[in-house]
Design a protein around this motif. Sequence first.
Motif, PDB file in Angstrom:
ATOM      1  N   VAL A 195      49.642  33.694  46.238  1.00 56.53           N
ATOM      2  CA  VAL A 195      48.623  34.639  46.690  1.00 56.53           C
ATOM      3  C   VAL A 195      47.283  34.226  46.086  1.00 56.53           C
ATOM      4  CG1 VAL A 195      47.871  37.061  46.661  1.00 56.53           C
ATOM      5  CG2 VAL A 195      50.310  36.522  46.789  1.00 56.53           C
ATOM      6  N   PRO A 196      46.340  33.724  46.906  1.00 57.18           N
ATOM      7  CA  PRO A 196      45.014  33.419  46.341  1.00 57.18           C
ATOM      8  C   PRO A 196      44.347  34.726  45.923  1.00 57.18           C
ATOM      9  CG  PRO A 196      45.303  32.457  48.539  1.00 57.18           C
ATOM     10  CD  PRO A 196      46.403  33.448  48.340  1.00 57.18           C
ATOM     11  N   GLY A 197      43.766  34.733  44.733  1.00 56.90           N
ATOM     12  CA  GLY A 197      43.117  35.964  44.284  1.00 56.90           C
ATOM     13  C   GLY A 197      42.634  35.849  42.858  1.00 56.90           C
ATOM     14  N   ASP A 198      42.125  36.961  42.368  1.00 57.69           N
ATOM     15  CA  ASP A 198      41.652  37.030  40.977  1.00 57.69           C
ATOM     16  C   ASP A 198      42.772  37.593  40.111  1.00 57.69           C
ATOM     17  OD1 ASP A 198      39.029  36.146  41.619  1.00 57.69           O
ATOM     18  OD2 ASP A 198      38.579  38.148  42.399  1.00 57.69           O
ATOM     19  N   ILE A 199      42.947  36.983  38.934  1.00 60.26           N
ATOM     20  CA  ILE A 199      44.047  37.402  38.057  1.00 60.26           C
ATOM     21  C   ILE A 199      43.498  38.213  36.888  1.00 60.26           C
ATOM     22  CG2 ILE A 199      45.994  36.628  36.648  1.00 60.26           C
ATOM     23  CD1 ILE A 199      46.474  34.436  38.551  1.00 60.26           C
ATOM     24  N   PHE A 200      44.205  39.303  36.618  1.00 58.51           N
ATOM     25  CA  PHE A 200      43.806  40.243  35.570  1.00 58.51           C
ATOM     26  C   PHE A 200      44.953  40.440  34.596  1.00 58.51           C
ATOM     27  CE2 PHE A 200      41.493  41.289  39.434  1.00 58.51           C
ATOM     28  CZ  PHE A 200      40.190  41.442  38.980  1.00 58.51           C
ATOM     29  N   HIS A 201      44.619  40.969  33.417  1.00 59.78           N
ATOM     30  CA  HIS A 201      45.693  41.361  32.493  1.00 59.78           C
ATOM     31  C   HIS A 201      45.373  42.720  31.886  1.00 59.78           C
ATOM     32  CE1 HIS A 201      43.376  39.908  28.842  1.00 59.78           C
ATOM     33  NE2 HIS A 201      42.902  39.045  29.731  1.00 59.78           N
ATOM     34  N   ASP A 244      38.268  48.204  39.789  1.00 62.57           N
ATOM     35  CA  ASP A 244      39.356  47.291  39.423  1.00 62.57           C
ATOM     36  C   ASP A 244      40.072  47.774  38.168  1.00 62.57           C
ATOM     37  OD1 ASP A 244      39.029  45.581  41.538  1.00 62.57           O
ATOM     38  OD2 ASP A 244      37.806  44.114  40.443  1.00 62.57           O
ATOM     39  N   ALA A 245      39.290  48.120  37.134  1.00 56.15           N
ATOM     40  CA  ALA A 245      39.910  48.552  35.868  1.00 56.15           C
ATOM     41  C   ALA A 245      40.771  49.790  36.097  1.00 56.15           C
ATOM     42  CB  ALA A 245      38.834  48.828  34.822  1.00 56.15           C
ATOM     43  N   ARG A 246      40.257  50.749  36.835  1.00 56.18           N
ATOM     44  CA  ARG A 246      41.014  51.996  37.060  1.00 56.18           C
ATOM     45  C   ARG A 246      42.321  51.723  37.801  1.00 56.18           C
ATOM     46  NH1 ARG A 246      36.008  55.998  38.707  1.00 56.18           N
ATOM     47  NH2 ARG A 246      35.916  57.069  36.715  1.00 56.18           N
ATOM     48  N   ARG A 247      42.237  50.885  38.849  1.00 52.96           N
ATOM     49  CA  ARG A 247      43.452  50.571  39.626  1.00 52.96           C
ATOM     50  C   ARG A 247      44.474  49.832  38.764  1.00 52.96           C
ATOM     51  NH1 ARG A 247      41.579  47.480  44.850  1.00 52.96           N
ATOM     52  NH2 ARG A 247      43.803  47.446  45.298  1.00 52.96           N
ATOM     53  N   LEU A 248      43.975  48.906  37.953  1.00 51.17           N
ATOM     54  CA  LEU A 248      44.885  48.125  37.103  1.00 51.17           C
ATOM     55  C   LEU A 248      45.594  49.006  36.080  1.00 51.17           C
ATOM     56  CD1 LEU A 248      42.515  45.094  36.626  1.00 51.17           C
ATOM     57  CD2 LEU A 248      44.828  44.923  37.600  1.00 51.17           C
ATOM     58  N   ILE A 249      44.872  49.958  35.495  1.00 55.29           N
ATOM     59  CA  ILE A 249      45.468  50.855  34.491  1.00 55.29           C
ATOM     60  C   ILE A 249      46.578  51.684  35.138  1.00 55.29           C
ATOM     61  CG2 ILE A 249      44.998  52.814  32.945  1.00 55.29           C
ATOM     62  CD1 ILE A 249      43.783  50.198  31.869  1.00 55.29           C
ATOM     63  N   VAL A 250      46.347  52.140  36.365  1.00 55.76           N
ATOM     64  CA  VAL A 250      47.362  52.927  37.094  1.00 55.76           C
ATOM     65  C   VAL A 250      48.580  52.062  37.418  1.00 55.76           C
ATOM     66  CG1 VAL A 250      47.830  54.128  39.285  1.00 55.76           C
ATOM     67  CG2 VAL A 250      45.711  54.598  38.038  1.00 55.76           C
ATOM     68  N   GLU A 251      48.341  50.854  37.947  1.00 58.97           N
ATOM     69  CA  GLU A 251      49.459  49.950  38.288  1.00 58.97           C
ATOM     70  C   GLU A 251      50.277  49.611  37.034  1.00 58.97           C
ATOM     71  OE1 GLU A 251      50.651  48.739  41.165  1.00 58.97           O
ATOM     72  OE2 GLU A 251      49.172  49.919  42.284  1.00 58.97           O
ATOM     73  N   ASN A 252      49.569  49.373  35.942  1.00 67.63           N
ATOM     74  CA  ASN A 252      50.231  49.021  34.692  1.00 67.63           C
ATOM     75  C   ASN A 252      51.166  50.146  34.231  1.00 67.63           C
ATOM     76  OD1 ASN A 252      50.439  47.387  32.111  1.00 67.63           O
ATOM     77  ND2 ASN A 252      49.573  49.277  31.308  1.00 67.63           N
ATOM     78  N   ALA A 253      50.710  51.387  34.367  1.00 67.53           N
ATOM     79  CA  ALA A 253      51.545  52.534  33.975  1.00 67.53           C
ATOM     80  C   ALA A 253      52.826  52.569  34.821  1.00 67.53           C
ATOM     81  CB  ALA A 253      50.758  53.836  34.127  1.00 67.53           C
ATOM     82  N   SER A 254      52.697  52.253  36.118  1.00 63.89           N
ATOM     83  CA  SER A 254      53.878  52.220  36.996  1.00 63.89           C
ATOM     84  C   SER A 254      54.862  51.144  36.555  1.00 63.89           C
ATOM     85  CB  SER A 254      53.475  51.946  38.451  1.00 63.89           C
ATOM     86  OG  SER A 254      52.558  52.906  38.891  1.00 63.89           O
ATOM     87  N   VAL A 255      54.329  49.970  36.173  1.00 64.79           N
ATOM     88  CA  VAL A 255      55.188  48.861  35.730  1.00 64.79           C
ATOM     89  C   VAL A 255      55.929  49.232  34.442  1.00 64.79           C
ATOM     90  CG1 VAL A 255      55.190  46.476  34.859  1.00 64.79           C
ATOM     91  CG2 VAL A 255      53.851  47.054  36.884  1.00 64.79           C
ATOM     92  N   GLY A 277      42.874  42.545  49.371  1.00 65.66           N
ATOM     93  CA  GLY A 277      42.362  43.388  48.285  1.00 65.66           C
ATOM     94  C   GLY A 277      43.439  44.157  47.537  1.00 65.66           C
ATOM     95  N   ARG A 278      44.709  43.915  47.886  1.00 63.73           N
ATOM     96  CA  ARG A 278      45.795  44.628  47.194  1.00 63.73           C
ATOM     97  C   ARG A 278      45.998  44.065  45.800  1.00 63.73           C
ATOM     98  NH1 ARG A 278      51.381  45.260  50.426  1.00 63.73           N
ATOM     99  NH2 ARG A 278      51.841  46.791  48.816  1.00 63.73           N
ATOM    100  N   ILE A 279      46.475  44.912  44.907  1.00 59.31           N
ATOM    101  CA  ILE A 279      46.817  44.453  43.562  1.00 59.31           C
ATOM    102  C   ILE A 279      48.324  44.253  43.507  1.00 59.31           C
ATOM    103  CG2 ILE A 279      46.970  45.144  41.138  1.00 59.31           C
ATOM    104  CD1 ILE A 279      44.154  46.328  41.436  1.00 59.31           C
ATOM    105  N   TYR A 280      48.740  43.024  43.203  1.00 55.61           N
ATOM    106  CA  TYR A 280      50.159  42.682  43.097  1.00 55.61           C
ATOM    107  C   TYR A 280      50.529  42.479  41.630  1.00 55.61           C
ATOM    108  CZ  TYR A 280      50.054  41.586  48.124  1.00 55.61           C
ATOM    109  OH  TYR A 280      49.931  41.645  49.489  1.00 55.61           O
ATOM    110  N   PHE A 281      51.696  42.960  41.265  1.00 56.67           N
ATOM    111  CA  PHE A 281      52.229  42.724  39.915  1.00 56.67           C
ATOM    112  C   PHE A 281      52.751  41.291  39.837  1.00 56.67           C
ATOM    113  CE2 PHE A 281      56.429  42.857  37.565  1.00 56.67           C
ATOM    114  CZ  PHE A 281      55.878  42.734  36.295  1.00 56.67           C
TER     115      PHE A 281
END
Length: 402
Positions: A195-201, A244-255, A277-281
């Motif tokens: 998946v081409p995209g930007d990677i976050f942690h 981005d930060a808000r979405r990532l924090i929510v996704e992280n909690a789900s993981v 534009g989707r955030i994938y784990f």
Amino acid sequence: MGLMTFLCLAGYEKGHEFLRECKRQGCTVLLLTSLSLQNKAQWPMESIDEIFYMPDKQHEWDRGDTIRAVSYLARTRIFDRIVALDDFDVELAAALREHLRVPGMGETTAHYFRDKLAMRMKAAEAGIAVPEFVHILNHDQVREYLERVPGPWVLKPRSMAGAIGIKKVHRADELWPILEALGDQQSHYLLERFVPGDIFHVDTIVYEKEILFAIASGYGRPPMEVSHEGGIFTTRVLGRESEDARRLIVENASVMAALGMLRGISHTEFIKAHGDGRIYFLETSARVGGAHIVELVEAATGLNLWAEWAKLEIAGGKSVYRPPEPRRDYAALMISLARQERPDTSAYNDPEVVWRLDQEHHAGLIVRSPDERRVRDLLDSYTQRFREDFYAYAPPKDKPSH
């Protein structure tokens, strides 16, 4: 809660601040590390009561030998906690806990934080978006996957840390010879849609299943790309109110909830697809992030994740644990392989520079400011200067070397 005995496993040299914090809290600290590190590693010996060495092959220990060795030590010592300081030690620590019946994460949960196949399957079951993947097991299923999911794909070992052993595959006919060469090791791999995209942690403190701290950061270029193609490794803390930060924090909690993290520190990676534009784990771990991300987080917040990990392990669900109130500064980290054996970064002298890497043939800095834009500007200009002053490239290794 002092007077506890910690057995810390470290195949590689890391976790100094964890060892120091355990000692500060009054614990007895035993370290089991690789024989190849003897006389090389700069362990904080003032914080270690006893140190033991396991014979190793490139920092890997024989599982049966380790269980026997630790069981022998347990004849004259009682271990209250067994902690893995490196990603490679997570499953072994879990096996030792189960064998000696020491509290903490067992093998089943540990798999979700080490085995890239197990973590993807568990996340997908919980409805978390993951790039489509297939286990390299049944060849008919692999063929069906290749026909259904457009390339390119990424072939990943199920349990290696970071970008080690990862291969990008562009065509189906390219894949089969690679699998043939893997022989009976194939089942230790999975294939995933690239998946081409930007990677976050997101770096997280979890205690009794509650997330007490989480901070989202974005890599400059994907670590896999830097590891395979060269370049300068960068990451910076995202604007806390950014979408981005808000979405990532929510996704992280789900993981964390899906994978069953009870207590500890986690470093979790996500990708935001350029296409939709989707955030994938992508993957997670039951440990602090590598590549000096601990120092990045500490620069921005004042929290040292190694030290907080030690405190929450000591609390162990029996007493209250709360991290200190974090500062809300911004920080960025950059690291490059360097042509010079001892690169001189003294010309990078802005007051925002708060940390410098001390490692042969590497240049590295962390900048910090309450102003996110200032951090971003410094990161951009310093990265350009690093390229001219220091940058060197070395081809990737199939085995870890950190």
